[in-house]
Motif scaffolding. Structure first.
Motif: not given
Length: 635
Positions: A13-17, A64-66, A78-79
């Motif tokens: 999640y931090a990587a996505a942010g 799944a993470a990718g 953030w949705t």
């Protein structure tokens, strides 16, 4: 197992942010990275022989993470939909992780067990244990059951990276890994450089008492003789081809071992034994008891010295014999012992008392340096192997046979075995009397053993049987020994060995000579048979003391009782006039009537009565009761 999946999900999640802050990153970039990471992970797990389930799970988690990251790059992390997807993936994949880890651990354990079993089949169970401890390449080539446990034969790798000394230092690790008692594992060198023998002693046999065999086996002194048993049950052998030393603190079993050695030496038909016993004859007493009791014609000990003047005389005679044999060039390169030319073994107990005198120490050093080639061997016994007790380093350097019994410190043990620290570290831990390390020769390895146990009650019986085997001194040596040797059993020199038990009974002069005796030897049967004329019956100590008092007083015709009581030795306590009368009455000495006036008035004894008592004892007309001999002991 639970925190690691959650931490990975939060990291995603931090990587996505972070990616949302980089507008230049496209979803295709994330897809390429995801594919590369998945491929690398699958390849790495396959090389490490991971389970199929583990590989599938890891690949599924990465994909799944990718995929979720691609979704957040296209949309936004953030949705509500992105958060819901993240929570669903985390809740679905995280609980599977503990099961994958558990399955992986069980699979690895089964594989490790299979590998260890294969290793044990290939190199042996104990070799496999050594390999696990870092000694790679060790192979077990055989094993043998022993009295104490097991003897394992190992071979070292040809690359030379494993040394015996390193294995000896690691014995404690083997004991811990195998769950054995402390001191149960011992590693020694084999016959060849790459061979090692590992002793695994499950039972502490050194704590057991090993009785000495009661059989008498005549043999020559050149044959090694057993003085105890090794841990594996084999005989602990020693010989007298070299000088020897026995070291042990009080109660370590030193006196017992000396008696065992005397018994074994007594079986040699080509060996005579001389003993220096500074403890007043305590050690030699049981060996002389049978002879003094007329149970055998001669003592098994050929000469005994318990006083400085006597042991100096013995050493002088030994030097004279050594010189005579050397100058006669007997035996070519060196003397070879035989019944007609016997070996002389001089046993010195409490060597510190003997070497305290400088001249005596120098005599011993001469015998140690030159006596071996003339078959004169020394066996020195003491409480410590330091130069303060064993003379000096020159003397110790000539000693080949070394026996270490109990010692107080590692330093004391190193004084016995200076070139073997492992033995020196083990010796102080031997807590049972009779436990010892024996080095039979300077080039042999010290090995642990338990000395035979011989009791004082057994010794007189052994002495009777051994007396028939003892040879006499050869004519050449006897001439060199001279009168000092011929009169070694005179009453003036050895009468004190009889003790307070009454006079020594002479052997039967008509007794037949020992069977198998060599007629060419000096006939010392007469020395031992004619004890009555040579020694004479012993004079009771109370009579000798009374004679001495009269002599110091100028030999008056009579002495008052009070004067005699004042001059008597106080060793046994104060003697009363009544006890003095009881001691002298069996000797025919009675107090005379009172005489004198004032302070001089009182009863006393006549000098002529004292002289008459001696004459009757020497003529055999008066038999003295044992209680009279007991003085000056307390009543």
């Amino acid at each position: 197992m639970w925190t690691r999946p959650l931490a990975a999900a939060l990291l995603a999640y931090a990587a996505a942010g972070a990616l949302s802050l980089l507008p230049a990153v496209a979803w295709s970039h994330v897809a390429w990275v995801t594919g590369a990471v998945a491929a690398g992970t699958v390849t790495g797990l396959a090389v490490r022989h991971a389970t199929v389930g583990g590989i599938v799970y890891a690949a599924g988690v990465i994909v799944a993470a990718g995929g979720w990251l691609i979704y957040t790059v296209i949309d936004s992390p953030w949705t509500a939909s992105a958060a819901t997807a993240w929570a669903a993936l985390t809740g679905g994949l995280a609980p599977i992780y503990p099961g994958v880890r558990l399955w992986r651990a069980r699979t690895e354990a089964r594989e490790l067990a299979r590998q260890e079993e294969r290793l044990r089949r290939q190199v042996g169970e104990w070799a496999a244990l050594w390999r696990r401890l870092g000694f790679k390449g060790v192979v077990e080539v055989g094993r043998e059951e022993t009295r104490a446990g097991l003897k394992v034969f190992l071979e070292l790798p040809a690359n030379g990276k494993v040394e015996v000394s390193a294995m000896q230092r690691a014995c404690r690790k083997v004991e811990v890994a195998a769950g054995l008692r402390r001191g149960a594992v011992r590693v020694v060198e084999g016959e060849l450089a790459h061979q090692v023998v590992m002793h695994v002693n499950a039972a502490n046999v050194l704590a057991e008492t090993v009785p000495i065999p009661e059989t008498i086996a005549p043999r020559t002194g050149s044959d090694p003789f057993d003085i105890g048993r090794h841990e594996d049950g084999s005989e602990c052998l020693l010989n007298v081809d070299k000088h020897g030393m026995i070291v042990g603190i009080t109660d370590a079993g030193k006196s017992n071992l000396l008696n065992v050695v005397i018994k074994r030496l007594g079986e040699c038909v080509d060996t005579i034994i001389w003993v220096i016993d500074p403890k007043g004859g305590r050690m030699v007493a049981p060996w002389l008891a049978a002879w003094l009791g007329e149970k055998c014609a001669r003592p098994v000990l050929d000469w005994v010295a318990t006083r400085p003047e006597e042991w100096d005389l013995m050493l002088d005679v030994a030097l004279a014999v050594q010189k005579a044999r050397s100058e006669a060039h007997l035996g070519g390169e060196k003397v070879t012992a035989s019944p007609s030319l016997p070996r002389i073994v001089i046993i010195i107990d409490e060597v510190a008392d003997v070497t305290a005198a400088y001249r005596t120490k120098e005599k011993i050093k001469q015998l140690v340096r030159k006596g071996r080639s003339e078959e004169i061997k020394l066996l020195l016994a003491g409480q410590r192997a330091t130069v303060t007790m064993f003379g000096d380093g020159d003397l110790k350097s000539q000693i080949g046979n070394r026996v270490g019994l109990g010692v107080a410190t590692v330093a004391d043990a190193q004084a016995i075995f200076p070139d073997n620290y492992q033995v020196a570290a083990s010796l102080p831990r031997m807590q049972y009397p009779g436990c010892m390390y024996v080095q039979a020769g300077p080039r042999s390895q010290p090995t642990p053993a338990k000395a035979y146990r011989i009791t004082y009650e057994q010794i007189p019986g052994f002495a009777v049987e051994l007396a028939e085997l003892r040879p006499g001194l050869d004519e050449l040596s006897a001439r060199a020994a001279g009168q000092a040797y011929a009169e070694r059993w005179s009453w003036e020199r050895c009468g004190h060995l009889v003790g307070a038990g009454g006079p020594a009974l002479p052997a039967d002069p008509g007794r037949d000579p020992a069977p198998g005796s060599d007629p060419g030897l000096v006939d010392d049967e007469a020395v031992f048979a004619d004890l009555t004329s040579r020694l004479g019956p012993p004079i009771p100590p109370i009579l000798a003391a009374l004679e001495d008092i009269f002599e110091r007083a100028g030999n008056p015709d009579r002495l008052h009782t009070r004067v005699i009581l004042k001059e008597l030795p106080k060793t046994g306590g104060d003697v009363t006039a009544r006890r003095l009368g009881l001691l002298l009455a069996p000797l025919g000495i009675s107090p005379v009537d009172a005489w004198g006036e004032g302070e001089e008035r009182g009863r006393g004894y006549l000098r002529q009565d004292v002289a008459a008592a001696r004459e009757k004892i020497e003529a055999g007309e008066l038999r003295v009761p044992r209680p009279v001999y007991a003085w000056p002991g307390k009543p």
